[in-house]
Scaffold this active site. Structure first.
Site, PDB file in Angstrom:
ATOM      1  N   LYS A 199     -76.970  -0.950  59.698  1.00 35.21           N
ATOM      2  CA  LYS A 199     -76.197  -0.201  59.471  1.00 35.21           C
ATOM      3  C   LYS A 199     -75.336  -1.017  57.881  1.00 35.21           C
ATOM      4  O   LYS A 199     -74.811  -2.086  58.473  1.00 35.21           O
ATOM      5  CB  LYS A 199     -74.981   0.441  59.896  1.00 35.21           C
ATOM      6  CG  LYS A 199     -74.944   1.804  59.189  1.00 35.21           C
ATOM      7  CD  LYS A 199     -73.508   2.972  59.937  1.00 35.21           C
ATOM      8  CE  LYS A 199     -73.160   4.391  59.072  1.00 35.21           C
ATOM      9  NZ  LYS A 199     -73.048   5.353  60.133  1.00 35.21           N
ATOM     10  N   GLU A 231     -73.054  19.749  69.267  1.00 35.93           N
ATOM     11  CA  GLU A 231     -71.911  20.930  68.965  1.00 35.93           C
ATOM     12  C   GLU A 231     -71.633  22.108  70.216  1.00 35.93           C
ATOM     13  O   GLU A 231     -70.876  22.157  70.585  1.00 35.93           O
ATOM     14  CB  GLU A 231     -71.294  21.136  68.073  1.00 35.93           C
ATOM     15  CG  GLU A 231     -70.774  20.252  66.325  1.00 35.93           C
ATOM     16  CD  GLU A 231     -71.959  19.858  66.179  1.00 35.93           C
ATOM     17  OE1 GLU A 231     -71.928  18.715  65.102  1.00 35.93           O
ATOM     18  OE2 GLU A 231     -73.149  19.539  66.731  1.00 35.93           O
ATOM     19  N   ARG A 251     -72.309  25.904  64.453  1.00 34.66           N
ATOM     20  CA  ARG A 251     -73.208  25.366  65.059  1.00 34.66           C
ATOM     21  C   ARG A 251     -72.929  25.803  66.210  1.00 34.66           C
ATOM     22  O   ARG A 251     -74.702  26.520  67.047  1.00 34.66           O
ATOM     23  CB  ARG A 251     -74.015  24.008  65.047  1.00 34.66           C
ATOM     24  CG  ARG A 251     -74.014  23.526  63.896  1.00 34.66           C
ATOM     25  CD  ARG A 251     -74.383  21.712  63.252  1.00 34.66           C
ATOM     26  NE  ARG A 251     -75.723  21.490  63.599  1.00 34.66           N
ATOM     27  CZ  ARG A 251     -76.217  21.422  63.353  1.00 34.66           C
ATOM     28  NH1 ARG A 251     -75.618  19.903  63.755  1.00 34.66           N
ATOM     29  NH2 ARG A 251     -77.083  20.501  63.209  1.00 34.66           N
TER      30      ARG A 251
END
Length: 672
Positions: free
Chosen positions: A318, A404, A432
């Site tokens: 990353k 979630e 969600r």
């Protein structure tokens, strides 16, 4: 030249050419020089004309362009830098857009946009009327599915792959799902993996494993992926043996699953390593260096025509190519403006605290006085400032990853066992977990406090990230208390109130800075609690015929509108209702009997939101003359990207628009 939608609210379908646009909000061509190879690529077809040996230079040029462009026009930096080679290899090997690439989240898709005809529009990305910061089919045929939330790429791509098997002429079409190591830990991704193993399809899943989400990855799956390995040579040998047995009639389609499971068991025994993907009958390749573009092209070329679902595991870095981002990918996930040479970022001037900072500091104060308070977030400890709680009370703070639904049910379990969880999740992500909120918290009346960050219009992240629906989807749940603070002291008081409330409560607040109102509560003082369901008046006058009822931070725009109107000699009273549920019936009864016109203002969906709640109350409780009711909020349309100020203006909930609406009402009462 490709065209994009210019309408931030998605109302009109008019298109504009960004290259010829003169609106400074939209922008124009890149301010940075386009490198020579990149200048020759207007589509993936151009990329595929290059020799494979030229691809490393294409990747270098893409990174150079991204560094310069994103240093001036900020966006998601580290993820896109790390995924450059994967995206170049995918467009080189596959016949896009006929073959499909389905992104997960879309943070890593900037190189994809540059290669698919949007390089000269890239300076407009995340701006009002410009390119979206995420893939969207409304913008390009190369964008196959909206990608703003995590973990959906496998399910969406599987649907496409199976649809192709049912469509004459598309049987050989390829579909690739690109998913990150954080996203694949989400429950939806596992549901997609499980279904992929049980339906005939040729889906290729690419796991971009950079060992990072926005914050550090958590959970057992992350540790498992870090150690997983499989030989490409082994997979070639296995396929040859399988094909030979099948050609001789020793293995049929019905026995394929049993043979694969037996094979995987022997492999696990010999290597002392189990493979979760092959346990699901999904063939696994890797891990390989995902930042070696020629290697990735070679592997993709070898496996792209294989039958059946398979997963390619690629390790990437990353922030690849920018040392500061490689060293600190969390900070450089979305760093804002920076010096492209040194990596230095402008120092932030002292100002009012961010809403999430007020939340984080207040939660630490409350937790210091109540050992039953625990904190939960879903892969957003720094974004929500739950990191403050994690630092002070690490054993009482839980980051569950991109899960979630689990976060909410986990909170329900903690609450059922005597704890008081504060769950901090962005509004659009909390959607969600809606079933979990209802079934696992509210039916049981459990004391879980939902601290809903990024509520309302969030700005440049656009349609997938606006938190517009929480008021509507929460206020209809029995037993749920719903509130929104207008300022930082009110947020603190609401949190103190929630800590003593023996039931579910939701507190929603926006992204960005709080109003410049100092907190009256010192670090060692007791934060006063509020009476549930009680609003407050902010301005009252004897002659006012109109009252503004606001909820949450947008009330500051309403206050500005009141001042503007006063300067014009128009008296308007203003009430901060604080609570959407329960509404302040006593205050509403007084207001409805006192004013000819009521204007409600909210930074949320009009359909089912705060204004709807007031309208329902008036219909049920006012037996006399009902005042005229004007509801201001977000219309029943999808909202694209732009600054918060721009989007509030278009939605007509900024101070100027509110004032203009009231002037129009008073000048043209018959128009209502």
């Amino acid at each position: 030249m490709e065209e994009i939608s210019s309408t931030p609210l998605g109302v009109e379908k008019e298109k504009v050419s960004v290259e010829s646009a003169t609106d400074p909000a939209i922008g124009s061509t890149p301010t940075c020089t386009v490198p020579p190879l990149l200048a020759r690529i207007s589509s993936p077809e151009d990329l595929r004309q290059l020799p494979v040996g030229a691809l490393p230079e294409v990747c270098r040029e893409l990174r150079s362009f991204l560094i310069k462009s994103l240093s001036e026009n900020p966006g998601h930096f580290a993820s896109s830098m790390g995924a450059v080679e994967i995206i170049v290899a995918l467009h080189y090997v596959f016949n896009t857009p006929f073959d499909r690439i389905v992104f997960d989240v879309g943070h890593q898709a900037y190189a994809h946009k540059l290669l698919t005809g949007r390089l000269h529009q890239f300076s407009t990305q995340r701006k009002f009327g410009g390119l979206s910061g995420f893939p969207t089919p409304l913008e390009s045929p190369y964008d196959t599915f909206v990608a703003g939330h995590a973990s959906n790429s496998i399910s969406a791509a599987l649907g496409m792959a199976i649809a192709d098997t049912l469509t004459p002429g598309c049987e050989n079409r390829k579909t690739v799902a690109l998913i990150g190591d954080a996203s694949i830990s989400g429950g939806l991704a596992f549901e997609g993996l499980n279904n992929a193993a049980n339906n005939p399809n040729d889906l290729l899943i690419i796991l971009n494993d950079n060992e990072m989400s926005i914050d550090d990855n958590v959970g057992a799956l992350h540790r498992y992926l870090s150690d997983l390995s499989t030989s490409l040579g082994y997979n070639r040998l296995r396929k040859k043996v399988y094909d030979a047995f099948r050609n001789r009639g020793y293995i049929g389609d019905q026995g394929k699953g049993r043979i694969l499971r037996f094979n995987n068991s022997i492999k696990a025994l010999v290597s002392n390593q189990q493979n979760i993907f092959e346990g699901l009958n999904i063939r696994y390749f890797g891990p390989f260096d995902g930042n070696d573009v020629e290697k990735v092209v070679k592997v993709l070329s070898e496996i792209k025509d294989m039958k059946g679902p398979r997963i390619l595991h690629l390790h990437t870095v990353k922030g690849k190519g920018f040392p500061k981002a490689e060293a600190d990918p969390t900070t450089w996930h979305a760093p804002g403006c920076f010096n492209p040479e040194s990596g230095e970022r402008p120092a932030k001037a002292a100002s009012a605290p961010l809403w999430q900072e007020v939340f984080g500091k207040t939660l630490v104060r409350l937790a210091g006085r109540d050992e039953n308070i625990v904190g939960i977030t879903a892969a957003m400890p720094s974004g929500t400032s739950m990191s403050m709680m994690l630092k002070e009370f690490p054993k009482r703070t839980f980051d569950v990853g991109i899960s979630e639904g689990h976060a909410v049910t986990f909170a329900g379990g903690l609450a059922a066992a005597g704890k008081h969880p504060f769950v901090a999740i962005y509004s659009s992500f909390l959607q969600r977990a809606y079933d979990n909120i209802i079934h696992d918290v509210c039916i049981q009346g459990l004391p879980v406090t939902f601290c809903i960050d990024r509520a309302g219009l969030v700005g440049e992240d656009g349609v997938t990230h606006h938190g517009l629906f929480d008021l509507a989807y929460l206020r209809c749940i029995p037993g749920m208390m719903v509130a929104a603070p207008m300022d930082a002291p009110t947020l603190q008081s609401l949190m103190a109130t929630a800590a003593c409330h023996n039931g579910p409560m939701a507190i929603r607040y926006p992204r960005g800075k709080t109003p410049a109102i100092p907190s009256p509560y010192s670090a060692d003082s007791e934060i006063p609690r509020l009476e549930i369901g009680k609003g407050r008046f902010l301005s009252q006058s004897a002659d006012a015929q109109t009252a503004i009822l606001s909820i949450g931070e947008i009330g500051n725009e309403a206050s500005k509108a009141v001042d503007m109107l006063k300067d014009k000699g128009i008296e308007v009273d203003h009430y901060d209702m604080i609570w959407v549920k329960p509404l302040d019936s006593d205050l509403l009864r007084e207001i409805s009997s006192r004013y000819k016109t009521i204007v409600t203002v909210e930074d949320g969906a009009l359909e089912g939101g705060f204004g709807s709640a007031v309208a329902q109350w008036l219909a049920r409780n006012n037996d006399a003359v009902t005042p005229q009711l004007i509801q201001l909020g977000i219309p029943d349309e999808w909202i694209a990207q732009g600054s918060v100020a721009q989007l509030r203006s278009v939605a007509e909930i900024d101070a100027v628009s509110i004032a203009d609406k009231i002037i129009h009402i008073q000048s043209n009462p018959q128009s209502l």
